[in-house]
Design a protein around this motif. Structure first.
Motif, mmCIF file in Angstrom:
data_model
loop_
_atom_site.group_PDB
_atom_site.id
_atom_site.type_symbol
_atom_site.label_atom_id
_atom_site.label_comp_id
_atom_site.label_asym_id
_atom_site.label_seq_id
_atom_site.Cartn_x
_atom_site.Cartn_y
_atom_site.Cartn_z
ATOM 1 N N VAL A 148 0.844 -1.201 0.000
ATOM 2 C CA VAL A 148 0.000 0.000 0.000
ATOM 3 C C VAL A 148 0.877 1.249 0.000
ATOM 4 O O VAL A 148 0.597 2.227 -0.698
ATOM 5 C CB VAL A 148 -0.975 -0.003 1.199
ATOM 6 N N TYR A 149 1.961 1.240 0.772
ATOM 7 C CA TYR A 149 2.870 2.382 0.786
ATOM 8 C C TYR A 149 3.466 2.615 -0.593
ATOM 9 O O TYR A 149 3.554 3.745 -1.061
ATOM 10 C CB TYR A 149 3.990 2.172 1.815
ATOM 11 N N LEU A 150 3.902 1.542 -1.240
ATOM 12 C CA LEU A 150 4.493 1.680 -2.573
ATOM 13 C C LEU A 150 3.476 2.200 -3.585
ATOM 14 O O LEU A 150 3.820 2.990 -4.466
ATOM 15 C CB LEU A 150 5.075 0.346 -3.046
ATOM 16 N N ILE A 151 2.226 1.793 -3.452
ATOM 17 C CA ILE A 151 1.195 2.280 -4.367
ATOM 18 C C ILE A 151 0.859 3.736 -4.070
ATOM 19 O O ILE A 151 0.756 4.569 -4.974
ATOM 20 C CB ILE A 151 -0.064 1.392 -4.278
ATOM 21 N N ALA A 152 0.713 4.066 -2.791
ATOM 22 C CA ALA A 152 0.278 5.415 -2.406
ATOM 23 C C ALA A 152 1.397 6.449 -2.524
ATOM 24 O O ALA A 152 1.148 7.581 -2.959
ATOM 25 C CB ALA A 152 -0.265 5.392 -0.981
ATOM 26 N N ARG A 153 2.609 6.102 -2.134
ATOM 27 C CA ARG A 153 3.674 7.096 -2.054
ATOM 28 C C ARG A 153 4.929 6.716 -2.823
ATOM 29 O O ARG A 153 5.944 7.395 -2.751
ATOM 30 C CB ARG A 153 4.040 7.338 -0.592
ATOM 31 N N GLY A 154 4.875 5.635 -3.570
ATOM 32 C CA GLY A 154 6.052 5.138 -4.272
ATOM 33 C C GLY A 154 6.569 6.073 -5.341
ATOM 34 O O GLY A 154 7.770 6.154 -5.579
ATOM 35 N N ARG A 155 5.686 6.799 -5.998
ATOM 36 C CA ARG A 155 6.116 7.689 -7.084
ATOM 37 C C ARG A 155 7.033 8.794 -6.561
ATOM 38 O O ARG A 155 7.978 9.190 -7.229
ATOM 39 C CB ARG A 155 4.901 8.306 -7.754
ATOM 40 N N GLY A 156 6.771 9.282 -5.363
ATOM 41 C CA GLY A 156 7.576 10.369 -4.813
ATOM 42 C C GLY A 156 8.854 9.920 -4.130
ATOM 43 O O GLY A 156 9.680 10.757 -3.756
ATOM 44 N N MET A 157 9.058 8.614 -3.968
ATOM 45 C CA MET A 157 10.262 8.140 -3.275
ATOM 46 C C MET A 157 11.527 8.569 -4.009
ATOM 47 O O MET A 157 12.476 9.036 -3.381
ATOM 48 C CB MET A 157 10.227 6.612 -3.132
ATOM 49 N N GLY A 158 11.548 8.427 -5.292
ATOM 50 C CA GLY A 158 12.722 8.815 -6.073
ATOM 51 C C GLY A 158 12.968 10.304 -6.026
ATOM 52 O O GLY A 158 14.111 10.759 -5.892
ATOM 53 N N ALA A 159 11.882 11.097 -6.121
ATOM 54 C CA ALA A 159 12.031 12.551 -6.078
ATOM 55 C C ALA A 159 12.560 13.007 -4.726
ATOM 56 O O ALA A 159 13.413 13.905 -4.651
ATOM 57 C CB ALA A 159 10.692 13.219 -6.375
ATOM 58 N N ARG A 160 12.069 12.393 -3.655
ATOM 59 C CA ARG A 160 12.562 12.760 -2.323
ATOM 60 C C ARG A 160 14.024 12.374 -2.153
ATOM 61 O O ARG A 160 14.798 13.101 -1.540
ATOM 62 C CB ARG A 160 11.698 12.105 -1.244
ATOM 63 N N GLU A 161 14.421 11.249 -2.720
ATOM 64 C CA GLU A 161 15.819 10.823 -2.614
ATOM 65 C C GLU A 161 16.737 11.754 -3.397
ATOM 66 O O GLU A 161 17.826 12.114 -2.930
ATOM 67 C CB GLU A 161 15.970 9.395 -3.117
ATOM 68 N N VAL A 162 16.305 12.183 -4.577
ATOM 69 C CA VAL A 162 17.094 13.117 -5.380
ATOM 70 C C VAL A 162 17.218 14.456 -4.663
ATOM 71 O O VAL A 162 18.299 15.052 -4.618
ATOM 72 C CB VAL A 162 16.478 13.285 -6.784
ATOM 73 N N ALA A 163 16.120 14.938 -4.087
ATOM 74 C CA ALA A 163 16.159 16.214 -3.359
ATOM 75 C C ALA A 163 17.107 16.130 -2.169
ATOM 76 O O ALA A 163 17.870 17.067 -1.901
ATOM 77 C CB ALA A 163 14.756 16.602 -2.901
ATOM 78 N N GLN A 164 17.083 15.001 -1.463
ATOM 79 C CA GLN A 164 17.985 14.823 -0.328
ATOM 80 C C GLN A 164 19.443 14.801 -0.791
ATOM 81 O O GLN A 164 20.318 15.388 -0.164
ATOM 82 C CB GLN A 164 17.654 13.535 0.423
ATOM 83 N N ALA A 165 19.713 14.135 -1.904
ATOM 84 C CA ALA A 165 21.079 14.085 -2.433
ATOM 85 C C ALA A 165 21.557 15.472 -2.842
ATOM 86 O O ALA A 165 22.717 15.826 -2.609
ATOM 87 C CB ALA A 165 21.151 13.125 -3.621
ATOM 88 N N GLN A 166 20.665 16.278 -3.423
ATOM 89 C CA GLN A 166 21.041 17.640 -3.805
ATOM 90 C C GLN A 166 21.316 18.497 -2.578
ATOM 91 O O GLN A 166 22.269 19.280 -2.566
ATOM 92 C CB GLN A 166 19.944 18.268 -4.656
ATOM 93 N N ARG A 167 20.500 18.351 -1.532
ATOM 94 C CA ARG A 167 20.763 19.097 -0.287
ATOM 95 C C ARG A 167 22.103 18.689 0.311
ATOM 96 O O ARG A 167 22.871 19.538 0.763
ATOM 97 C CB ARG A 167 19.627 18.858 0.717
#
Length: 141
Positions: A60-79
């Protein structure tokens, strides 16, 4: 020692699937607790859901919030990259501000100028020979 080859294969497969499952759990918990937009109650609810009903909770987590996982990881790497660059500039003694602030004060230090030259070379704006000549000029000054 009567352990058929198929059983060895199946045991190895289950072992690696078990390890893969734990990697997935760690990845999801990392995403839950790194997300700054998710409230504390939301983090608690997702954590309880993933712990109490692990398979359903993870899917359910992967379906509900999985799309943003990559974007959040990229944003964290940029910070992290920006913080690292700021730390390197500070440790090199080029001032506490960014390169533009040093330029506004009158040119910045050698490290700032070398960093700008490296950026120009990395973006393909200047050739390697031009970079070497400019670097020698900066270091000679």
């Amino acid at each position: 020692m009567n352990y058929p080859l198929l059983n060895v294969f199946l045991t190895t497969m289950w072992f690696f699937l078990w390890i893969l499952w734990f990697f997935l759990l760690f990845r999801i918990f990392g995403d839950i607790f790194r997300d700054h937009e998710l409230s504390g109650w939301g983090k608690a609810a997702w954590s309880v859901f993933v712990i109490v009903l692990p398979f359903v909770g993870v899917f359910v987590y992967l379906i509900a919030r999985g799309r943003g996982m990559g974007a959040r990881e990229v944003a964290q790497a940029q910070r992290n990259e920006q913080e690292f660059r700021a730390y390197v500039r500070e440790a090199a003694g080029t001032g506490s501000g960014p390169v533009e602030a040093a330029d506004a004060k009158g040119g910045g230090g050698q490290a700032d100028q070398l960093a700008k030259l490296a950026d120009l070379r990395a973006h393909g704006d200047i050739s390697e020979e031009e970079f070497q000549r400019a670097k020698e000029h900066v270091l000679a000054a």
